[in-house]
Design a protein around this motif. Structure first.
Motif, PDB file in Angstrom:
ATOM      1  N   SER A  38      84.253 -37.471   7.340  1.00 36.54           N
ATOM      2  CA  SER A  38      83.186 -37.225   8.301  1.00 36.54           C
ATOM      3  C   SER A  38      83.618 -36.282   9.408  1.00 36.54           C
ATOM      4  N   ASP A  39      82.604 -35.772  10.117  1.00 36.10           N
ATOM      5  CA  ASP A  39      82.835 -35.118  11.399  1.00 36.10           C
ATOM      6  C   ASP A  39      82.900 -36.206  12.477  1.00 36.10           C
ATOM      7  N   ASN A  40      82.911 -35.811  13.757  1.00 38.21           N
ATOM      8  CA  ASN A  40      83.117 -36.787  14.828  1.00 38.21           C
ATOM      9  C   ASN A  40      82.033 -37.863  14.822  1.00 38.21           C
ATOM     10  N   LEU A  41      82.419 -39.068  15.273  1.00 39.73           N
ATOM     11  CA  LEU A  41      81.580 -40.245  15.112  1.00 39.73           C
ATOM     12  C   LEU A  41      81.074 -40.834  16.420  1.00 39.73           C
ATOM     13  N   GLN A  42      81.370 -40.169  17.549  1.00 35.10           N
ATOM     14  CA  GLN A  42      80.981 -40.797  18.811  1.00 35.10           C
ATOM     15  C   GLN A  42      79.488 -40.760  19.055  1.00 35.10           C
ATOM     16  N   GLY A  43      78.734 -39.997  18.260  1.00 36.09           N
ATOM     17  CA  GLY A  43      77.288 -39.931  18.420  1.00 36.09           C
ATOM     18  C   GLY A  43      76.508 -40.858  17.503  1.00 36.09           C
ATOM     19  N   LEU A  44      77.186 -41.768  16.810  1.00 37.50           N
ATOM     20  CA  LEU A  44      76.494 -42.650  15.886  1.00 37.50           C
ATOM     21  C   LEU A  44      75.458 -43.511  16.606  1.00 37.50           C
ATOM     22  N   ARG A 195      76.995 -28.015   5.228  1.00 31.51           N
ATOM     23  CA  ARG A 195      76.523 -28.619   6.471  1.00 31.51           C
ATOM     24  C   ARG A 195      77.036 -27.873   7.705  1.00 31.51           C
ATOM     25  N   LEU A 196      77.541 -26.661   7.509  1.00 34.14           N
ATOM     26  CA  LEU A 196      78.210 -25.965   8.608  1.00 34.14           C
ATOM     27  C   LEU A 196      77.287 -25.726   9.800  1.00 34.14           C
ATOM     28  N   GLU A 197      76.055 -25.343   9.549  1.00 33.12           N
ATOM     29  CA  GLU A 197      75.136 -25.068  10.652  1.00 33.12           C
ATOM     30  C   GLU A 197      74.954 -26.301  11.539  1.00 33.12           C
ATOM     31  N   GLY A 198      74.779 -27.452  10.914  1.00 32.83           N
ATOM     32  CA  GLY A 198      74.623 -28.680  11.674  1.00 32.83           C
ATOM     33  C   GLY A 198      75.883 -29.092  12.397  1.00 32.83           C
ATOM     34  N   ILE A 199      77.026 -28.874  11.767  1.00 36.77           N
ATOM     35  CA  ILE A 199      78.309 -29.192  12.392  1.00 36.77           C
ATOM     36  C   ILE A 199      78.499 -28.374  13.659  1.00 36.77           C
ATOM     37  N   LEU A 200      78.281 -27.064  13.551  1.00 37.92           N
ATOM     38  CA  LEU A 200      78.476 -26.191  14.705  1.00 37.92           C
ATOM     39  C   LEU A 200      77.484 -26.503  15.820  1.00 37.92           C
ATOM     40  N   ARG A 204      78.726 -27.424  19.508  1.00 30.83           N
ATOM     41  CA  ARG A 204      78.295 -26.596  20.640  1.00 30.83           C
ATOM     42  C   ARG A 204      77.601 -27.418  21.721  1.00 30.83           C
ATOM     43  N   ALA A 205      77.123 -28.575  21.382  1.00 33.59           N
ATOM     44  CA  ALA A 205      76.503 -29.448  22.381  1.00 33.59           C
ATOM     45  C   ALA A 205      77.532 -30.110  23.285  1.00 33.59           C
ATOM     46  N   SER A 206      78.813 -29.939  22.963  1.00 32.30           N
ATOM     47  CA  SER A 206      79.896 -30.544  23.743  1.00 32.30           C
ATOM     48  C   SER A 206      80.688 -29.466  24.472  1.00 32.30           C
ATOM     49  N   SER A 207      80.955 -29.681  25.749  1.00 30.56           N
ATOM     50  CA  SER A 207      81.749 -28.722  26.513  1.00 30.56           C
ATOM     51  C   SER A 207      83.190 -28.641  26.022  1.00 30.56           C
ATOM     52  N   TYR A 209      84.156 -28.196  22.996  1.00 37.44           N
ATOM     53  CA  TYR A 209      84.260 -27.242  21.906  1.00 37.44           C
ATOM     54  C   TYR A 209      83.426 -25.975  22.091  1.00 37.44           C
ATOM     55  N   ARG A 210      82.472 -26.008  22.993  1.00 34.00           N
ATOM     56  CA  ARG A 210      81.448 -24.957  23.047  1.00 34.00           C
ATOM     57  C   ARG A 210      82.026 -23.564  23.270  1.00 34.00           C
ATOM     58  N   ASP A 211      82.894 -23.399  24.268  1.00 28.12           N
ATOM     59  CA  ASP A 211      83.378 -22.065  24.621  1.00 28.12           C
ATOM     60  C   ASP A 211      84.107 -21.409  23.472  1.00 28.12           C
ATOM     61  N   ASP A 212      84.940 -22.185  22.778  1.00 27.19           N
ATOM     62  CA  ASP A 212      85.677 -21.603  21.657  1.00 27.19           C
ATOM     63  C   ASP A 212      84.738 -21.213  20.529  1.00 27.19           C
ATOM     64  N   LEU A 213      83.784 -22.062  20.220  1.00 25.11           N
ATOM     65  CA  LEU A 213      82.856 -21.753  19.143  1.00 25.11           C
ATOM     66  C   LEU A 213      82.024 -20.514  19.461  1.00 25.11           C
ATOM     67  N   ASP A 214      81.591 -20.395  20.714  1.00 26.89           N
ATOM     68  CA  ASP A 214      80.762 -19.255  21.100  1.00 26.89           C
ATOM     69  C   ASP A 214      81.543 -17.946  21.135  1.00 26.89           C
ATOM     70  N   SER A 215      82.859 -18.023  21.150  1.00 19.46           N
ATOM     71  CA  SER A 215      83.679 -16.820  21.209  1.00 19.46           C
ATOM     72  C   SER A 215      83.918 -16.194  19.833  1.00 19.46           C
ATOM     73  N   ARG A 216      83.495 -16.883  18.776  1.00 15.43           N
ATOM     74  CA  ARG A 216      83.753 -16.401  17.425  1.00 15.43           C
ATOM     75  C   ARG A 216      82.507 -16.516  16.569  1.00 15.43           C
ATOM     76  N   PRO A 217      82.346 -15.635  15.582  1.00 14.19           N
ATOM     77  CA  PRO A 217      81.198 -15.741  14.682  1.00 14.19           C
ATOM     78  C   PRO A 217      81.230 -17.057  13.910  1.00 14.19           C
ATOM     79  N   ALA A 218      80.071 -17.596  13.626  1.00 11.92           N
ATOM     80  CA  ALA A 218      80.001 -18.871  12.910  1.00 11.92           C
ATOM     81  C   ALA A 218      80.704 -18.792  11.566  1.00 11.92           C
ATOM     82  N   ASP A 219      80.664 -17.633  10.936  1.00 11.61           N
ATOM     83  CA  ASP A 219      81.263 -17.509   9.609  1.00 11.61           C
ATOM     84  C   ASP A 219      82.779 -17.683   9.643  1.00 11.61           C
ATOM     85  N   ASP A 220      83.394 -17.470  10.809  1.00 18.38           N
ATOM     86  CA  ASP A 220      84.835 -17.672  10.923  1.00 18.38           C
ATOM     87  C   ASP A 220      85.228 -19.122  10.681  1.00 18.38           C
ATOM     88  N   HIS A 221      84.303 -20.034  10.862  1.00 22.42           N
ATOM     89  CA  HIS A 221      84.596 -21.452  10.717  1.00 22.42           C
ATOM     90  C   HIS A 221      84.264 -21.984   9.323  1.00 22.42           C
TER      91      HIS A 221
END
Length: 265
Positions: A38-44, A195-200, A204-207, A209-221
């Motif tokens: 899974s991805d992170n679980l704190q939002g369950l 599920r990459l779009e949903g993961i990102l 991005r809703a979290s401070s 991870y947001r800055d790093d994700l916004d600094s790179r194209p989604a395809d890099d991940h």
């Protein structure tokens, strides 16, 4: 769980799937309902917890996030469930009070799996790939994670932030122990791309991870098959395969038998 796929649909996580149904080298398949990723679980949500704990009998959570990630993001609702044991096993060499290096303050660029490492690491990582760095830095956590997945009192789930890199490495090793074909291991790793779009969007809703994700194209991940292929190739070339690497760090044939019995039909 969707009857036609291995995906488990939750309200508070998007990259959740069962490690069952994967082809093994001897013509069998792995068992459903034993180990999830899974991805992170704190939002369950409460409904998610009921599905995981009540219906799927989840009893062990292997959390591969760093200490700072847990501090910044929170441990999640499963920590409040008495039936569930939490195994926090970072794959970073956490040397300071708050981070994975010597610094004593939380520094996001030293705790995230996709950030650059310090200069002295780069030559080695260019040869071996970033994933091998997890094994080099924290073989103790890798061993403990695999053993936690083998507990037989209920299902286990292994996760990090995206459920892609750190989770991908640990689950690949578990599947190798279980005798899953390399083709199936690589395909399971690459399935996160669905599920990459949903993961990102979640990250991005979290401070944190947001800055790093916004600094790179989604395809890099995007998890590309060649990344996992390279990781397994490094273990083949340097150690004769994942199992000899595990054995060099205390993994026994008894450990393998127990994990196989959990994952195999």
């Amino acid at each position: 769980m969707n009857d036609f796929t291995r995906w488990i649909d939750l309200e508070g996580a998007v990259n959740v799937r069962d490690l069952g149904g994967l082809a093994t080298v001897d013509g069998g398949t792995t068992r459903f309902g034993r180990v999830f990723r899974s991805d992170n679980l704190q939002g369950l949500t409460a409904r998610d917890v009921e599905l995981l704990v009540g219906e799927l009998k989840l009893r062990h959570v292997i959390d591969l996030r760093s200490g700072p990630e847990v501090s910044l993001e929170g441990p999640g609702p499963l920590t409040a469930v008495p039936e569930v044991s939490i195994h926090h096993l970072t794959l970073f060499a956490e040397g300071g009070k708050h981070t994975d290096v010597e610094a004593d303050t939380i520094e996001g660029d030293k705790v995230l799996p996709w950030q650059e490492r310090v200069e002295e690491d780069l030559a080695e990582l260019r040869v071996t790939g970033f994933y091998y760095g997890y094994l080099r830095d924290r073989p103790d956590s890798v061993m403990a994670a695999l053993r936690a997945m083998a507990h037989d009192d209920g299902a286990a789930i292994v996760h990090c932030a995206a459920g892609k890199d750190r989770t991908g490495v640990v689950t690949a090793l578990a599947l190798e122990v279980a005798g899953v074909t390399r083709e199936a291991i690589v395909a399971d790793y690459a399935a996160t791309a669905e599920r990459l779009e949903g993961i990102l969007a979640r990250l991005r809703a979290s401070s944190t991870y947001r800055d790093d994700l916004d600094s790179r194209p989604a395809d890099d991940h995007r998890p590309r098959p060649e990344y996992m292929e390279q990781f397994l190739h490094v273990l083949d070339e340097r150690f004769g395969g994942p199992l000899p690497w595990l054995a060099s760090h205390g993994w026994t044939e008894s450990d393998s038998q127990i994990l196989r019995s959990r994952l195999r039909d």
